[in-house]
Write an enzyme that holds these catalytic residues in place. Structure first.
Site, PDB file in Angstrom:
ATOM      1  N   GLY A  31      -8.728  15.671  54.886  1.00  0.00           N
ATOM      2  CA  GLY A  31      -9.607  14.504  55.013  1.00  0.00           C
ATOM      3  C   GLY A  31      -9.638  13.665  53.750  1.00  0.00           C
ATOM      4  CG  ASN A  32     -11.550  11.394  50.243  1.00  0.00           C
ATOM      5  OD1 ASN A  32     -10.995  11.297  49.168  1.00  0.00           O
ATOM      6  ND2 ASN A  32     -12.510  10.569  50.599  1.00  0.00           N
ATOM      7  CG  HIS A  37      -4.083  11.626  53.831  1.00  0.00           C
ATOM      8  ND1 HIS A  37      -4.981  11.274  52.854  1.00  0.00           N
ATOM      9  CD2 HIS A  37      -3.864  12.952  53.662  1.00  0.00           C
ATOM     10  CE1 HIS A  37      -5.310  12.338  52.140  1.00  0.00           C
ATOM     11  NE2 HIS A  37      -4.639  13.368  52.598  1.00  0.00           N
ATOM     12  CD  GLU A 150      10.054  13.072  49.825  1.00  0.00           C
ATOM     13  OE1 GLU A 150       9.975  12.088  49.054  1.00  0.00           O
ATOM     14  OE2 GLU A 150      11.003  13.269  50.589  1.00  0.00           O
ATOM     15  CD  GLN A 155       0.626  21.362  50.666  1.00  0.00           C
ATOM     16  OE1 GLN A 155      -0.406  21.901  50.271  1.00  0.00           O
ATOM     17  NE2 GLN A 155       0.621  20.165  51.216  1.00  0.00           N
ATOM     18  CB  VAL A 178       1.828   6.319  49.569  1.00  0.00           C
ATOM     19  CG1 VAL A 178       1.252   4.906  49.550  1.00  0.00           C
ATOM     20  CG2 VAL A 178       2.601   6.558  50.854  1.00  0.00           C
ATOM     21  CB  SER A 187      -4.242  12.293  44.675  1.00  0.00           C
ATOM     22  OG  SER A 187      -5.100  13.415  44.619  1.00  0.00           O
ATOM     23  CB  SER A 188      -8.453  13.258  48.165  1.00  0.00           C
ATOM     24  OG  SER A 188      -7.793  13.020  49.379  1.00  0.00           O
ATOM     25  NE  ARG A 189      -8.628  18.515  43.839  1.00  0.00           N
ATOM     26  CZ  ARG A 189      -7.943  19.294  44.681  1.00  0.00           C
ATOM     27  NH1 ARG A 189      -6.687  19.019  44.962  1.00  0.00           N
ATOM     28  NH2 ARG A 189      -8.521  20.343  45.244  1.00  0.00           N
TER      29      ARG A 189
HETATM   30  O1  PAF Z   1      -1.996  19.011  51.415  1.00  0.00           O
HETATM   31  C1  PAF Z   1      -3.132  19.280  51.887  1.00  0.00           C
HETATM   32  O2  PAF Z   1      -3.969  18.411  52.114  1.00  0.00           O
HETATM   33  C2  PAF Z   1      -3.487  20.726  52.193  1.00  0.00           C
HETATM   34  O3  PAF Z   1      -2.941  21.598  51.250  1.00  0.00           O
HETATM   35  C3  PAF Z   1      -3.094  21.155  53.630  1.00  0.00           C
HETATM   36  C4  PAF Z   1      -1.605  21.111  53.847  1.00  0.00           C
HETATM   37  C5  PAF Z   1      -3.783  20.240  54.639  1.00  0.00           C
HETATM   38  C6  PAF Z   1      -3.562  22.595  53.886  1.00  0.00           C
HETATM   39  O4  PAF Z   1      -4.935  22.723  53.743  1.00  0.00           O
END
Ligand code: PAF
Length: 282
Positions: A31-32, A37, A150, A155, A178, A187-189
């Site tokens: 989210g956020n 996204h 990416e 991850q 992006v 990034s949400s952060r």
């Molecule tokens: O990248 C993220 O936002 C998270 O690590 C994910 C892949 C949704 C797993 O919680």
């Protein structure tokens, strides 16, 4: 867009589409949502007939003292953005739905080696938490394809390994990072940064571009490049966890003359930890 909170309701809707032979894409998120996204959603929509997104702030991937409690939760705005982007189904489970057992009782998924280096070294347990929740979400949604950014290079690597090692019949698609107009990866952060830190933050990408440019022009003293970039970032006030050249296929350290290179970095400005990377074109 339909929103469901239970696994039964999710499976019911997805199975209706599957019976009709429709191809299903999945975008997991916490989210956020920002434009990064939304680019994942656009990619998913290109690749399938139906798009499922999830919003779940996964407690298993936050360590002691990290920002699980304060992680921005903006469900109403997220939901309207997903609807206007054309998502068909939003799965927004509670912690109890995802983890009916205690944290200790939860079966975990661990991709060895690559989960304990780089971010895994600085955030112990993080990638086990990510692999476990993504595995559970994949089992719930059973998509044909899932899309990841990416920006979270390690991850993405770990999810690909998990899918391959566990023979999951799911294609993994990667979507480019992006960036804001000054180069900062979305990034949400980023919302944690104060005005001064926000001005400093794009130096991360500039340092990556600088090092990548030198490698592309023939520089092969990688240790020196790493030292210079780390010092530049530290001089600007970052605490650098790593700034390192790795092999894109293995994430192992590289020797001069190797191909398939990526530079990965994680650095903190105050309490905010930022990550970014650049793949070297050779
Ligand atoms: O990248 C993220 O936002 C998270 O690590 C994910 C892949 C949704 C797993 O919680």
């Amino acid at each position: 867009m339909k929103t469901v909170n239970t696994i039964d309701a999710l499976r019911h809707t997805v199975s209706t589409w599957r019976c009709r032979g429709e191809r299903i894409a999945f975008v997991p998120t916490m989210g956020n949502l920002h434009d990064g996204h939304l680019a994942l959603i656009d990619e998913a929509k290109k690749q399938a007939d139906r798009t499922v997104a999830s919003i779940f702030v996964n407690p298993l991937q936050f360590g002691e003292g990290e920002d699980f409690e304060t992680y921005p939760r903006t469900m109403a705005e997220d939901s309207s953005q997903l609807a206007s982007r054309g998502v068909d189904l939003l799965f927004a489970p509670s912690v109890e739905v995802m983890y009916p057992q205690t944290r200790q009782q939860q079966t975990r998924v661990e991709v060895p080696d690559v989960s304990h280096i780089l971010d895994g070294e600085f955030r112990p347990g993080f990638f086990v938490g990510v692999a476990t929740v993504v595995c559970k979400l994949f089992n719930m949604v059973q998509p044909d394809i899932a899309v990841f950014g990416e920006k979270d290079f390690q991850q993405l690597h770990i999810i690909r390994r998990m899918v391959k090692d566990l023979q999951m019949p799911i294609e993994i698609a990667a979507s480019p990072t992006v960036r804001e107009s000054d180069g900062l990866a979305m990034s949400s952060r980023n919302s944690y940064l104060d005005a001064q830190q926000r001005k400093t933050a794009p130096l991360i990408y500039r340092s990556l571009l600088q090092a990548a440019g030198e490698i592309e022009r023939g520089e092969d003293d990688y240790a020196q490049l790493e030292r210079v970039a780390t010092a530049t970032l530290e001089d600007a006030g970052f605490v650098v966890d790593y700034f390192t050249l790795r092999n894109t296929e293995t994430l192992n350290p590289v020797n001069a003359g190797e191909s398939n290179l990526v530079i990965l970095t994680a650095a903190r400005l105050g309490q905010t930890r930022l990550i970014d990377n650049i793949v070297i074109s050779q």
